[in-house]
Write an enzyme that holds these catalytic residues in place. Sequence first.
Site, PDB file in Angstrom:
ATOM      1  N   CYS A  85      23.391 -29.493 -80.880  1.00 50.91           N
ATOM      2  CA  CYS A  85      23.757 -29.341 -82.282  1.00 50.91           C
ATOM      3  C   CYS A  85      23.641 -30.718 -82.923  1.00 50.91           C
ATOM      4  O   CYS A  85      24.405 -31.635 -82.574  1.00 50.91           O
ATOM      5  CB  CYS A  85      25.167 -28.779 -82.435  1.00 50.91           C
ATOM      6  SG  CYS A  85      25.550 -28.525 -84.173  1.00 50.91           S
ATOM      7  N   GLY A  86      22.680 -30.841 -83.830  1.00 43.81           N
ATOM      8  CA  GLY A  86      22.405 -32.153 -84.424  1.00 43.81           C
ATOM      9  C   GLY A  86      23.543 -32.641 -85.304  1.00 43.81           C
ATOM     10  O   GLY A  86      24.010 -33.775 -85.163  1.00 43.81           O
ATOM     11  N   HIS A  87      24.008 -31.759 -86.194  1.00 44.16           N
ATOM     12  CA  HIS A  87      25.055 -32.244 -87.115  1.00 44.16           C
ATOM     13  C   HIS A  87      26.324 -32.565 -86.334  1.00 44.16           C
ATOM     14  O   HIS A  87      27.032 -33.524 -86.644  1.00 44.16           O
ATOM     15  CB  HIS A  87      25.324 -31.216 -88.236  1.00 44.16           C
ATOM     16  CG  HIS A  87      26.404 -30.255 -87.912  1.00 44.16           C
ATOM     17  ND1 HIS A  87      26.187 -29.033 -87.315  1.00 44.16           N
ATOM     18  CD2 HIS A  87      27.757 -30.365 -88.043  1.00 44.16           C
ATOM     19  CE1 HIS A  87      27.359 -28.437 -87.128  1.00 44.16           C
ATOM     20  NE2 HIS A  87      28.310 -29.209 -87.567  1.00 44.16           N
ATOM     21  N   HIS A 205      18.465 -18.469 -84.640  1.00 47.32           N
ATOM     22  CA  HIS A 205      18.619 -19.167 -85.924  1.00 47.32           C
ATOM     23  C   HIS A 205      17.394 -18.837 -86.789  1.00 47.32           C
ATOM     24  O   HIS A 205      16.265 -18.858 -86.283  1.00 47.32           O
ATOM     25  CB  HIS A 205      18.655 -20.683 -85.751  1.00 47.32           C
ATOM     26  CG  HIS A 205      19.858 -21.216 -85.033  1.00 47.32           C
ATOM     27  ND1 HIS A 205      20.099 -21.011 -83.682  1.00 47.32           N
ATOM     28  CD2 HIS A 205      20.893 -21.972 -85.485  1.00 47.32           C
ATOM     29  CE1 HIS A 205      21.226 -21.613 -83.347  1.00 47.32           C
ATOM     30  NE2 HIS A 205      21.731 -22.199 -84.408  1.00 47.32           N
ATOM     31  N   ASP A 231      24.199 -22.959 -92.486  1.00 48.48           N
ATOM     32  CA  ASP A 231      24.430 -24.384 -92.238  1.00 48.48           C
ATOM     33  C   ASP A 231      24.497 -25.120 -93.569  1.00 48.48           C
ATOM     34  O   ASP A 231      23.565 -25.038 -94.367  1.00 48.48           O
ATOM     35  CB  ASP A 231      23.297 -24.942 -91.360  1.00 48.48           C
ATOM     36  CG  ASP A 231      23.674 -26.251 -90.715  1.00 48.48           C
ATOM     37  OD1 ASP A 231      24.451 -27.010 -91.317  1.00 48.48           O
ATOM     38  OD2 ASP A 231      23.186 -26.524 -89.603  1.00 48.48           O
ATOM     39  N   CYS A 235      20.636 -28.916 -90.882  1.00 47.81           N
ATOM     40  CA  CYS A 235      20.577 -28.465 -89.492  1.00 47.81           C
ATOM     41  C   CYS A 235      19.708 -29.417 -88.654  1.00 47.81           C
ATOM     42  O   CYS A 235      18.480 -29.448 -88.800  1.00 47.81           O
ATOM     43  CB  CYS A 235      20.046 -27.028 -89.386  1.00 47.81           C
ATOM     44  SG  CYS A 235      20.262 -26.345 -87.727  1.00 47.81           S
ATOM     45  N   THR A 237      19.038 -29.449 -85.338  1.00 48.25           N
ATOM     46  CA  THR A 237      18.087 -28.817 -84.414  1.00 48.25           C
ATOM     47  C   THR A 237      17.026 -28.040 -85.208  1.00 48.25           C
ATOM     48  O   THR A 237      15.868 -27.966 -84.784  1.00 48.25           O
ATOM     49  CB  THR A 237      18.815 -27.904 -83.409  1.00 48.25           C
ATOM     50  OG1 THR A 237      19.693 -27.013 -84.120  1.00 48.25           O
ATOM     51  CG2 THR A 237      19.631 -28.716 -82.420  1.00 48.25           C
TER      52      THR A 237
END
Length: 310
Positions: A85-87, A205, A231, A235, A237
């Site tokens: 999860c990038g964020h 997603h 999101d 996002c 990813t």
Amino acid sequence: MRVIDSHTEGEPTRLIVDGGPPLGTGPLALRRERFARNFDDYRRFAVNEPRGSDAVVGALLCEPEDPTAAAGLIFFNNTGYLGMCGHATIGAAVTLARMGRIGPGRHRFETPVGSVTVQLDGPNAVTIENVPSFRHRAGVAVEVDGLGRVVGDVAWGGNWFFLVETAPLPLEMAHIPGLTRAAEAVSRALAAAGITGTDGAAVDHVEFFGPPAAADAQSRNFVLCPGGAYDRSPCGTGTSAKLACLAAAGKLAPGVDWIQESIVGSRFTARYRLDEAGRVIPSITGRAYVVAEATLLRDPGDPFANGIVS
Ligand code: PYC
């Protein structure tokens, strides 16, 4: 359970810093499996209502398997578990800095889908270098209830995405309910048509793209996450998956910035490099802010002690 909440470009992260499930040691992928199999009530307790909301992504802070890494992270939300999860990685980095656990500079975090690096450039400014990302299938057509034929790419950016170049509605906040319904319909159609990632993985997603609002940005998106929340950030990813598609289509060269706006108008600045094997390694730059430190309580008499199942 002690948690620290942050948001990254508007998208919330709840980092469990104490009182999480006893997952033991070993690779993060194995520990995520133990989490899902034996301790799923911790997930619901931490992120579902009444303590959390559908939008919250949880991250469990773990000891890394490799002691040279700064931390291990396992990500989850209202419905289940994420790969990367990038964020939330950006949020966790800012939180760990606030806790005095990391300082400015470069750090490595382990996740269930591989190691990522984190560059902390200030109390709120973070660049992550994500796992290798790739376009799995290009120009996949699917018949969607209410939308007709929708064409998109299937790509991996740490989670699986279906990326649709032309959003069915204008990418404005007023259209969030309609965009959510459309993305849910796409998601159902993908599952019904058996369109998956590698090894039959669910493409869970959905990402719609359109023109940005700001003159210096390249694109705006709407991203629907598994569990039905959108999101608020662009996002991490999902932007990684986008870079992989742009790279595969020859539309973005390595090292060139791509500014991705979210549906709420926040932004990530992204770029990629190719590693020695020619794989796309995305970098995502964004800002996160700590918004709360809390102790979550559980009253055994509470009918919703472990959260409401959504
Ligand atoms: O930033 O990668 C991300 C993400 C995944 C789901 C919500 N945010």
